[in-house]
Design an enzyme around this catalytic site. Sequence first.
Site, mmCIF file in Angstrom:
data_model
loop_
_atom_site.group_PDB
_atom_site.id
_atom_site.type_symbol
_atom_site.label_atom_id
_atom_site.label_comp_id
_atom_site.label_asym_id
_atom_site.label_seq_id
_atom_site.Cartn_x
_atom_site.Cartn_y
_atom_site.Cartn_z
ATOM 1 N N GLU A 89 0.809 -1.196 0.141
ATOM 2 C CA GLU A 89 0.077 0.023 0.033
ATOM 3 C C GLU A 89 0.863 1.217 -0.179
ATOM 4 O O GLU A 89 2.008 1.064 0.762
ATOM 5 C CB GLU A 89 -0.846 0.077 1.268
ATOM 6 C CG GLU A 89 -1.668 -1.187 1.458
ATOM 7 C CD GLU A 89 -2.531 -1.169 2.825
ATOM 8 O OE1 GLU A 89 -3.119 -2.099 3.197
ATOM 9 O OE2 GLU A 89 -2.195 -0.197 3.675
ATOM 10 N N CYS A 102 3.412 8.193 1.609
ATOM 11 C CA CYS A 102 3.686 7.348 2.930
ATOM 12 C C CYS A 102 4.030 5.947 1.790
ATOM 13 O O CYS A 102 3.144 5.505 1.348
ATOM 14 C CB CYS A 102 2.482 7.090 3.879
ATOM 15 S SG CYS A 102 2.991 5.992 4.816
ATOM 16 N N CYS A 109 5.502 -7.704 7.649
ATOM 17 C CA CYS A 109 6.287 -7.165 8.576
ATOM 18 C C CYS A 109 6.828 -8.209 9.951
ATOM 19 O O CYS A 109 5.778 -8.855 10.204
ATOM 20 C CB CYS A 109 5.741 -5.953 9.216
ATOM 21 S SG CYS A 109 6.819 -5.082 10.425
ATOM 22 N N CYS A 113 4.049 -5.750 16.277
ATOM 23 C CA CYS A 113 3.602 -4.987 17.022
ATOM 24 C C CYS A 113 2.136 -5.107 17.270
ATOM 25 O O CYS A 113 1.567 -5.541 16.395
ATOM 26 C CB CYS A 113 3.904 -3.269 16.534
ATOM 27 S SG CYS A 113 5.233 -2.756 16.471
ATOM 28 N N CYS A 116 -0.725 -3.267 15.469
ATOM 29 C CA CYS A 116 -0.582 -2.994 14.033
ATOM 30 C C CYS A 116 -1.195 -4.248 13.231
ATOM 31 O O CYS A 116 -0.830 -5.353 13.187
ATOM 32 C CB CYS A 116 0.895 -2.690 13.731
ATOM 33 S SG CYS A 116 1.107 -2.361 12.146
ATOM 34 N N CYS A 330 -2.199 1.564 8.660
ATOM 35 C CA CYS A 330 -1.181 0.650 8.175
ATOM 36 C C CYS A 330 -1.732 -0.722 8.062
ATOM 37 O O CYS A 330 -2.137 -1.459 8.770
ATOM 38 C CB CYS A 330 0.022 0.431 9.442
ATOM 39 S SG CYS A 330 1.507 0.815 8.911
#
Length: 339
Positions: A89, A102, A109, A113, A116, A330
């Site tokens: 994205e 961004c 990932c 976290c 997230c 995100c």
Amino acid sequence: MKSIYSMTIADLETFLIENEEKKYRASQIMDWLYIKRVNTFNDMSNLSKSLIELLDKNFYFDSMEIIKEQKDDDVSKYLIKLNDGNLIEAVLMNHNYGNSLCISTQVGCNMGCKFCESGRRKKVRDLLSSELVLQILKIEEKINKRISHVVIMGIGEPFDNYDNLIKFIEIVNYSKGIALGSRHITVSTCGVVPKIKEFMKLPFQVNLAISLHAPDDNIRNKIMPISKVYNMDLLMKTLKEYLNNGGRRVTFEYIMLDGINDSMECASNLAKLLKGINCYVNLIPYNETENIGFKRSSKEQIMKFYDKLKKEKVNVTIRREFGGNIDAACGQLRSKESV
Ligand code: SAH
């Protein structure tokens, strides 16, 4: 074969010299790629036939496809399909000072976290430096406008894809190409200390943002696993070193999570932690997502937290809520597409 978009000016010059071509051709190639924006070597009409052949033999033009766009007043979110079918994205924000993009750095990932969406999926792969550059090229082509600022805050941990990140910065910063000033570039990290140390040795003045989200190890350990590897003490020491080495003011991002990190005690501990550090804190109203249990702090609580920090003389802002209603947090668009 390599993507031509992953070559810095220095890489191109080395390649040309090694192949007995003139070094100055490198800036001509950059001009075709980033000013004139052609996407075949054949279109580079001031290069010799033999050089075009040489380039064709060694490099390819990669691409990516915007497959979905969600638009709200001044935010557009793009779902992008990479050559191998993976999805990433990019989010475009129109500010009064320009267009800020961004970009993502990885497919998935590994930082994990807890709050997230991106972290719910393990990393599939790092993006190539060309894929970082292409996010800018593709979005500029789509909107027919220049991007003035880039924030490296999309899916992925930029410091977990360090070499490609640095190549990307060199490529977009090159003054006769995309020419994005280093002060217009911001890298956001969850706190990968060894890479912050490498980063501070670089010659560019790129902005650094740290996803802090907690005032102490106790709370940070619960929401950000990276904090068990590089604790608060080490992180703060490293950032002080960064600032002492000429680093620019650090931004701390602090997501406001109801009942987790938003108490007055947290605000006062945060102020203590940041005392004497050249920084500012960006309070971010949490973007709730369907799949994760965290709740956003109430408006009143965010204001109280903000007032407390102000009173303690911390530079603080509250992030304008960009894209809450278009899944701009995100990883949310990608997540919907592929669940
Ligand atoms: N890995 C890097 C960059 C990507 S995350 C980093 O951690 O900084 C970009 C920012 O968005 C981080 O501050 C992250 O903590 C935050 N974020 C993630 N999910 C969010 C959500 N649902 N609402 C608001 N911010 C979120």
